[in-house]
Design a protein around this motif. Structure first.
Motif, mmCIF file in Angstrom:
data_model
loop_
_atom_site.group_PDB
_atom_site.id
_atom_site.type_symbol
_atom_site.label_atom_id
_atom_site.label_comp_id
_atom_site.label_asym_id
_atom_site.label_seq_id
_atom_site.Cartn_x
_atom_site.Cartn_y
_atom_site.Cartn_z
ATOM 1 N N GLY A 102 8.080 16.432 -20.465
ATOM 2 C CA GLY A 102 8.242 17.838 -20.103
ATOM 3 C C GLY A 102 8.063 18.833 -21.226
ATOM 4 O O GLY A 102 7.982 20.031 -20.969
ATOM 5 N N ASP A 103 7.990 18.370 -22.504
ATOM 6 C CA ASP A 103 7.877 19.334 -23.599
ATOM 7 C C ASP A 103 6.595 20.164 -23.501
ATOM 8 O O ASP A 103 6.613 21.370 -23.761
ATOM 9 C CB ASP A 103 7.936 18.612 -24.954
ATOM 10 N N ASP A 104 5.483 19.495 -23.142
ATOM 11 C CA ASP A 104 4.217 20.236 -23.009
ATOM 12 C C ASP A 104 4.334 21.307 -21.930
ATOM 13 O O ASP A 104 3.878 22.435 -22.104
ATOM 14 C CB ASP A 104 3.071 19.275 -22.635
ATOM 15 N N MET A 105 4.939 20.926 -20.817
ATOM 16 C CA MET A 105 5.078 21.885 -19.715
ATOM 17 C C MET A 105 6.001 23.027 -20.129
ATOM 18 O O MET A 105 5.753 24.192 -19.804
ATOM 19 C CB MET A 105 5.625 21.184 -18.464
ATOM 20 N N LEU A 106 7.061 22.703 -20.852
ATOM 21 C CA LEU A 106 7.979 23.753 -21.312
ATOM 22 C C LEU A 106 7.239 24.755 -22.193
ATOM 23 O O LEU A 106 7.381 25.970 -22.040
ATOM 24 C CB LEU A 106 9.150 23.142 -22.090
ATOM 25 N N ARG A 107 6.395 24.219 -23.106
ATOM 26 C CA ARG A 107 5.630 25.113 -24.001
ATOM 27 C C ARG A 107 4.660 25.976 -23.193
ATOM 28 O O ARG A 107 4.525 27.176 -23.443
ATOM 29 C CB ARG A 107 4.868 24.283 -25.042
ATOM 30 N N LEU A 108 3.998 25.344 -22.216
ATOM 31 C CA LEU A 108 3.041 26.093 -21.389
ATOM 32 C C LEU A 108 3.703 27.267 -20.674
ATOM 33 O O LEU A 108 3.086 28.303 -20.445
ATOM 34 C CB LEU A 108 2.442 25.160 -20.323
ATOM 35 N N LEU A 109 4.971 27.085 -20.333
ATOM 36 C CA LEU A 109 5.677 28.150 -19.613
ATOM 37 C C LEU A 109 6.435 29.075 -20.564
ATOM 38 O O LEU A 109 7.236 29.916 -20.125
ATOM 39 C CB LEU A 109 6.652 27.542 -18.599
ATOM 40 N N GLY A 110 6.195 28.896 -21.896
ATOM 41 C CA GLY A 110 6.764 29.837 -22.857
ATOM 42 C C GLY A 110 8.138 29.469 -23.376
ATOM 43 O O GLY A 110 8.832 30.324 -23.932
ATOM 44 N N GLU A 112 10.694 26.930 -25.835
ATOM 45 C CA GLU A 112 10.708 25.980 -26.941
ATOM 46 C C GLU A 112 11.586 24.794 -26.541
ATOM 47 O O GLU A 112 12.336 24.877 -25.567
ATOM 48 C CB GLU A 112 11.273 26.653 -28.191
ATOM 49 N N ALA A 113 11.483 23.705 -27.324
ATOM 50 C CA ALA A 113 12.246 22.503 -26.976
ATOM 51 C C ALA A 113 13.750 22.780 -26.965
ATOM 52 O O ALA A 113 14.509 22.122 -26.251
ATOM 53 C CB ALA A 113 11.923 21.382 -27.957
ATOM 54 N N GLY A 114 14.184 23.783 -27.744
ATOM 55 C CA GLY A 114 15.612 24.121 -27.811
ATOM 56 C C GLY A 114 16.188 24.595 -26.487
ATOM 57 O O GLY A 114 17.411 24.681 -26.341
ATOM 58 N N VAL A 115 15.325 24.866 -25.531
ATOM 59 C CA VAL A 115 15.806 25.342 -24.233
ATOM 60 C C VAL A 115 16.717 24.308 -23.564
ATOM 61 O O VAL A 115 17.561 24.649 -22.742
ATOM 62 C CB VAL A 115 14.604 25.675 -23.310
#
Lengths: 206, 267
Positions: A102-110, A112-115
């Motif tokens: 899911g990290d790539d998808m998280l980045r795509l949606l703006g 950061e991993a800290g979310v």
């Protein structure tokens, strides 16, 4: 399961609930199909029936396999429903997400991993909606049932969600049924349009 | 044993206290006076009747009479559990879940206690069997009623959260696990509190009654410990069983949340 491009990902035959149907339609691999209709026509009820959340009759095939032969938990992972207001049950975002994916998808949606450490209570409605989409896609579903997935988003984030869904569907040969009332979004998403109203489900002329 | 007999006047004075409380709640508009008076009247009538029944039963000790009275007590307790639900299950389930759980837990624990711990002869000796079953049923009934009420009310309030988990492919059990834990806890809390406070904050009713009736304090204490453990086991197993059965009933064979299986109660 066959993944022949000519075979429907989702094949719906005579699906009916207490309030909707019977409806028949197919979703093909890589297809995003829009769904619209007046309020109360049964768009949400149709999506819920497809996700097997409400009692319903009829035949629904996923990649040619009958729903009755698939466990309900596996069915809902594969035919994934994203409601207009997704809910959360743990305190922190990360407890709802897979630790690795899911990290790539998280980045795509703006994001950061800290979310993952964020408290759910402090998320805005738009953040909840975008993160719920990631939560859903982590299950690698074959069909996405999206109930106004950008209703709470600004234009920039709306575009990010559209791109993520388009990429996911085309890269995985999956399919999506997308409820949207926004005519511009419907143009951007493209593809077939289904309309549900008091007379039933119809395909809208292009 | 020297028992100081109570006269009707003694009971009248005690009843006057309840009437005074009812008058006070009516005066300050709490709306409890009617419930207090009805419950007080029911206590007098029900206890006098059971006193008569027990006297007859002790005089004519037969297993079938003990079994019949036990079943009547179970049936009434089952009805009470159902009546205390804010949202009860439709059809037979509304009565059946609580009653079957009480039957399995309270009856099993009572029979176990009679046959292996207390050991009267015969094991169903009404002087032991009926009071013991009564205490177990009374407490199990409270635990199950609290647990089921919490389960159904919370499931109703949090139906969207339960469905959010189902949508993620969680099983019905996972989707309702937190609510089920909370419901079981609420059913067990009264007896856990009673055990924790026993002897320090309060002298339990049964022990007090025995001491008032002339039983040596240490004998009364041993009986009280036994009864509290039995009540805890009966209430615990009964509540866990009822909450599990109830939560299972909230879902169908395709693991859909079926709140249409609940209807508003009279509570």
């Amino acid at each position: 399961m066959s993944r022949d491009a000519s075979e429907a990902v989702l094949d719906v035959r005579g699906l009916r609930t207490a309030h909707v149907g019977p409806v028949d339609f197919r979703l093909l691999p890589g297809e995003i199909c829009k769904l619209s209709g007046p309020s109360g026509a049964g768009k949400t009820l149709l999506l819920r029936a497809l996700a097997d959340l409400d009692p319903n009759q009829g035949t629904v095939l996923l990649d040619g396999e009958d729903r009755d032969r698939i466990t309900p938990t596996e069915w809902r992972r594969q035919v994934a429903y994203l409601p207009a207001e997704p809910l959360w049950w743990e305190e922190r975002v990360g407890l709802h997400l897979d630790a690795r994916a899911g990290d790539d998808m998280l980045r795509l949606l703006g994001f950061e991993a800290g979310v993952r450490d964020w408290e759910v209570e402090r998320l805005s409605s738009g953040e909840r909606q975008r993160l719920a989409l990631v939560r859903l896609l982590e299950n690698r579903p074959r069909v996405l049932l999206l109930d106004e997935p950008t209703a709470n988003l600004d234009p920039a984030n709306t575009r990010k969600v559209e791109r993520l869904v388009r990429d996911y569907v085309s890269e995985n040969g999956a399919a999506a049924l997308w409820v949207s009332h926004d005519p511009l979004q419907r143009q951007r998403v493209g593809g077939r349009s289904l309309v549900i109203d008091a007379t039933g489900l119809h395909e809208e002329a292009a | 044993m020297n028992v100081i007999a109570l006269s009707p006047l003694d009971l009248t004075v005690a009843a006057a206290l309840v009437v005074a409380l009812a008058a006070l709640t009516a005066r300050i508009g709490m709306g409890l006076s009617r419930s207090l008076l009805i419950a007080g009247t029911r206590t007098v009538i029900q206890l006098l009747l059971i006193g008569l029944v027990l006297r007859t039963l002790f005089d004519h000790a037969q297993l079938y009479w003990v079994a019949l009275l036990s079943l009547v007590m179970l049936a009434v307790a089952g009805h009470e559990v159902m009546a205390r639900q804010g949202r009860r299950f439709t059809g037979w389930w509304g009565y059946g879940i609580g009653t079957s759980s009480m039957f399995v837990s309270a009856f099993a624990v009572t029979v176990l206690a009679l046959t292996t711990m207390i050991g009267p002869a015969p094991w169903w000796e009404p002087q032991y069997a009926i009071p013991l079953l009564g205490m177990l049923l009374g407490n199990t009934m409270t635990g199950i009623a609290l647990g089921l009420d919490r389960l159904t009310q919370t499931a109703w309030q949090q139906r969207r959260v339960i469905e959010a988990r189902l949508m993620m492919g969680h099983s019905w059990g996972m989707s309702i696990s937190a609510i089920r834990r909370d419901a079981a806890r609420s059913g067990l809390m009264p007896i856990i509190n009673a055990m924790a406070a026993a002897g320090i904050v309060s002298l339990p009713g049964m022990m007090t009654g025995q001491i008032l009736a002339g039983t040596p304090p240490m004998e009364a204490v041993k009986y009280q410990i036994l009864v509290m453990f039995l009540i805890t086991a009966g209430t615990g197993f009964g509540t866990l069983g009822a909450v599990w059965l109830g939560s299972k009933r909230l879902f169908d064979e395709r693991q859909r949340l079926r709140l249409d299986r609940l209807k508003a109660g009279k509570k």
